[in-house]
Design a protein around this motif. Structure first.
Motif, mmCIF file in Angstrom:
data_model
loop_
_atom_site.group_PDB
_atom_site.id
_atom_site.type_symbol
_atom_site.label_atom_id
_atom_site.label_comp_id
_atom_site.label_asym_id
_atom_site.label_seq_id
_atom_site.Cartn_x
_atom_site.Cartn_y
_atom_site.Cartn_z
ATOM 1 N N ILE A 1 0.835 -1.201 0.000
ATOM 2 C CA ILE A 1 0.000 0.000 0.000
ATOM 3 C C ILE A 1 0.872 1.254 0.000
ATOM 4 N N ASP B 1 -7.741 -4.710 8.453
ATOM 5 C CA ASP B 1 -8.251 -3.695 7.516
ATOM 6 C C ASP B 1 -8.072 -2.289 8.066
ATOM 7 N N GLU B 2 -8.103 -2.144 9.386
ATOM 8 C CA GLU B 2 -7.871 -0.833 10.001
ATOM 9 C C GLU B 2 -6.427 -0.387 9.750
ATOM 10 N N TYR C 1 -4.579 -1.237 7.174
ATOM 11 C CA TYR C 1 -4.488 -0.881 5.755
ATOM 12 C C TYR C 1 -5.123 0.479 5.493
ATOM 13 N N ARG C 2 -6.252 0.747 6.150
ATOM 14 C CA ARG C 2 -6.929 2.030 5.976
ATOM 15 C C ARG C 2 -6.031 3.170 6.449
ATOM 16 N N ILE C 3 -5.431 3.009 7.620
ATOM 17 C CA ILE C 3 -4.561 4.059 8.165
ATOM 18 C C ILE C 3 -3.386 4.313 7.242
ATOM 19 N N ARG D 1 -3.180 3.666 4.042
ATOM 20 C CA ARG D 1 -3.693 4.231 2.790
ATOM 21 C C ARG D 1 -4.022 5.717 2.955
ATOM 22 N N GLU D 2 -4.723 6.053 4.046
ATOM 23 C CA GLU D 2 -5.205 7.417 4.225
ATOM 24 C C GLU D 2 -4.190 8.343 4.891
ATOM 25 N N ASN D 3 -3.297 7.819 5.722
ATOM 26 C CA ASN D 3 -2.416 8.658 6.514
ATOM 27 C C ASN D 3 -0.948 8.283 6.417
#
Length: 119
Positions: A35, A103-104, A106-108, A110-112
């Motif tokens: 990512i 998934d949390e 990966y989200r972090i 991806r977004e931050n």
């Protein structure tokens, strides 16, 4: 706790060890690196991630925290007090929660990911 997170104490410190080369954390770290290229997840980059995550979500856990990352593991400790034993347990629970709810992570990333001070 789990195979990949252990809490321990000695006469002076309470600490935790996160084995980032254990099968599940290693696979998650590989995907985090896909990512965000800077997020090759050795112990140093787990330290960077945890510092970012705790600052956002549990800043009290950073108070008195000493970390000692290595390539294959992330170690952290606090001076041994009853309050710090609770902190170490909470920190370990956060790590387990993140790994078990990947998934949390990966989200972090991806977004931050650009806000995290990677090694």
């Amino acid at each position: 706790m789990t195979d990949y997170v252990k809490v321990f104490k000695d006469d002076n410190y309470v600490g935790l060890c996160f084995g980032n080369t254990d099968e599940k954390p290693f696979a998650i770290g590989e995907k985090m690196g896909e990512i965000c290229a800077e997020a090759y997840m050795n112990g140093y980059n787990w330290e960077a991630f945890f510092n970012y995550y705790l600052a956002q979500n549990a800043p009290d856990l950073l108070d008195g925290l000493n970390s000692d990352p290595e390539a294959d593991a992330y170690f952290a400790n606090y001076k041994l007090t009853e309050e710090n034993e609770k902190k170490a347990e909470r920190f370990a629970e956060i790590i387990v929660s993140l790994i078990e709810n990947e998934d949390e992570l990966y989200r972090i990333v991806r977004e931050n990911g650009d806000e995290i001070e990677w090694d």
